[in-house]
Write a protein that holds these residues in place. Structure first.
Motif, short mmCIF file in Angstrom:
data_model
loop_
_atom_site.label_atom_id
_atom_site.label_comp_id
_atom_site.label_asym_id
_atom_site.label_seq_id
_atom_site.Cartn_x
_atom_site.Cartn_y
_atom_site.Cartn_z
N ILE A 32 20.56 3.30 -9.39
CA ILE A 32 21.82 3.84 -9.32
C ILE A 32 21.97 4.98 -10.09
O ILE A 32 21.42 5.09 -11.32
CB ILE A 32 22.74 2.75 -9.96
CG1 ILE A 32 22.85 1.50 -8.91
CG2 ILE A 32 24.17 3.14 -10.06
CD1 ILE A 32 23.41 0.32 -9.64
N PRO A 33 22.43 6.25 -9.49
CA PRO A 33 22.55 7.36 -10.36
C PRO A 33 23.41 7.26 -11.67
O PRO A 33 24.34 6.62 -11.56
CB PRO A 33 23.18 8.29 -9.39
CG PRO A 33 23.11 7.95 -7.96
CD PRO A 33 22.97 6.29 -8.28
N SER A 34 22.80 8.04 -12.67
CA SER A 34 23.79 7.87 -13.93
C SER A 34 24.55 9.07 -13.87
O SER A 34 24.20 10.09 -13.15
CB SER A 34 22.96 7.97 -14.88
OG SER A 34 22.02 9.06 -15.05
N VAL A 35 25.85 8.81 -14.16
CA VAL A 35 26.94 10.04 -13.82
C VAL A 35 27.39 10.50 -15.05
O VAL A 35 27.62 9.61 -16.12
CB VAL A 35 27.72 9.76 -12.91
CG1 VAL A 35 27.43 9.66 -11.52
CG2 VAL A 35 28.78 8.49 -12.98
N PRO A 58 33.76 4.61 -13.99
CA PRO A 58 33.43 3.13 -14.02
C PRO A 58 32.32 2.82 -13.32
O PRO A 58 31.90 3.28 -12.37
CB PRO A 58 34.67 2.52 -13.38
CG PRO A 58 35.84 3.32 -13.63
CD PRO A 58 35.25 4.80 -13.49
N ALA A 59 31.32 1.94 -13.92
CA ALA A 59 30.13 1.59 -13.26
C ALA A 59 30.30 1.04 -12.10
O ALA A 59 29.59 1.25 -11.41
CB ALA A 59 29.41 0.57 -14.41
N SER A 60 31.48 0.20 -11.85
CA SER A 60 31.80 -0.68 -10.70
C SER A 60 31.83 0.43 -9.63
O SER A 60 31.42 0.24 -8.44
CB SER A 60 32.84 -1.68 -10.88
OG SER A 60 34.03 -0.75 -11.15
N LEU A 72 29.96 3.48 -4.71
CA LEU A 72 29.28 4.83 -4.05
C LEU A 72 27.75 4.65 -3.55
O LEU A 72 27.32 5.06 -2.61
CB LEU A 72 29.94 5.91 -4.88
CG LEU A 72 31.15 5.99 -5.07
CD1 LEU A 72 31.33 7.16 -6.08
CD2 LEU A 72 31.95 6.59 -3.96
N TRP A 73 27.03 4.14 -4.50
CA TRP A 73 25.76 4.11 -4.23
C TRP A 73 25.50 3.10 -2.95
O TRP A 73 24.59 3.39 -2.35
CB TRP A 73 25.11 3.28 -5.46
CG TRP A 73 23.54 3.19 -5.41
CD1 TRP A 73 22.73 2.35 -5.94
CD2 TRP A 73 22.55 4.39 -5.18
NE1 TRP A 73 21.28 2.36 -5.53
CE2 TRP A 73 21.29 3.51 -5.02
CE3 TRP A 73 22.74 5.71 -4.55
CZ2 TRP A 73 20.03 4.44 -4.59
CZ3 TRP A 73 21.33 6.33 -4.06
CH2 TRP A 73 20.03 5.64 -4.16
N LYS A 108 37.79 12.30 -6.78
CA LYS A 108 38.52 11.47 -7.59
C LYS A 108 38.06 11.08 -8.89
O LYS A 108 38.64 11.28 -9.84
CB LYS A 108 39.17 10.32 -6.77
CG LYS A 108 40.14 9.46 -7.62
CD LYS A 108 40.42 8.10 -6.88
CE LYS A 108 41.34 7.37 -7.50
NZ LYS A 108 41.57 6.03 -6.97
N LEU A 109 36.92 10.59 -8.86
CA LEU A 109 36.17 10.36 -10.10
C LEU A 109 35.59 11.53 -10.67
O LEU A 109 34.74 11.23 -12.06
CB LEU A 109 35.15 9.18 -9.93
CG LEU A 109 35.91 8.09 -9.35
CD1 LEU A 109 34.81 7.07 -8.79
CD2 LEU A 109 36.85 7.17 -10.37
#
Length: 86
Positions: A14-17, A22-24, A29-30, A67-68
């Protein structure tokens, strides 16, 4: 599930952003990106059956990323992950 990918491998990839999304949301998205990449890799010859769903998923990914405020090339990351685990 990908034939050669464990749940742990999927989670580690899971890419770190940046920016505090939010992680969820990032996990959703992943997961969506992985499904699209898997369909393209595993069912290439049946594209007519899944291409509209993939288009809708890509639109969702794009809109949610904006959006995020996430700038990740989800398609590229997922395609690379799927191709390395098939």
């Amino acid at each position: 599930m990908l034939p050669k990918a464990s749940a742990e491998e999927l989670k580690k990839a899971i890419p770190s952003v940046e920016g505090g999304a939010p992680a969820s949301d990032v996990e959703i998205l992943w997961a969506t990106s992985l499904v699209v990449a898997y369909l393209a890799a595993a069912f290439r010859d049946q594209k007519v059956n899944w291409e509209l769903v993939a288009k809708k998923a890509k639109t969702f990914i794009s809109r949610q990323s904006k959006k995020l405020n996430i700038s990740v090339d989800w398609e590229d990351l997922a395609t690379n992950f799927v191709s390395s685990h098939m």
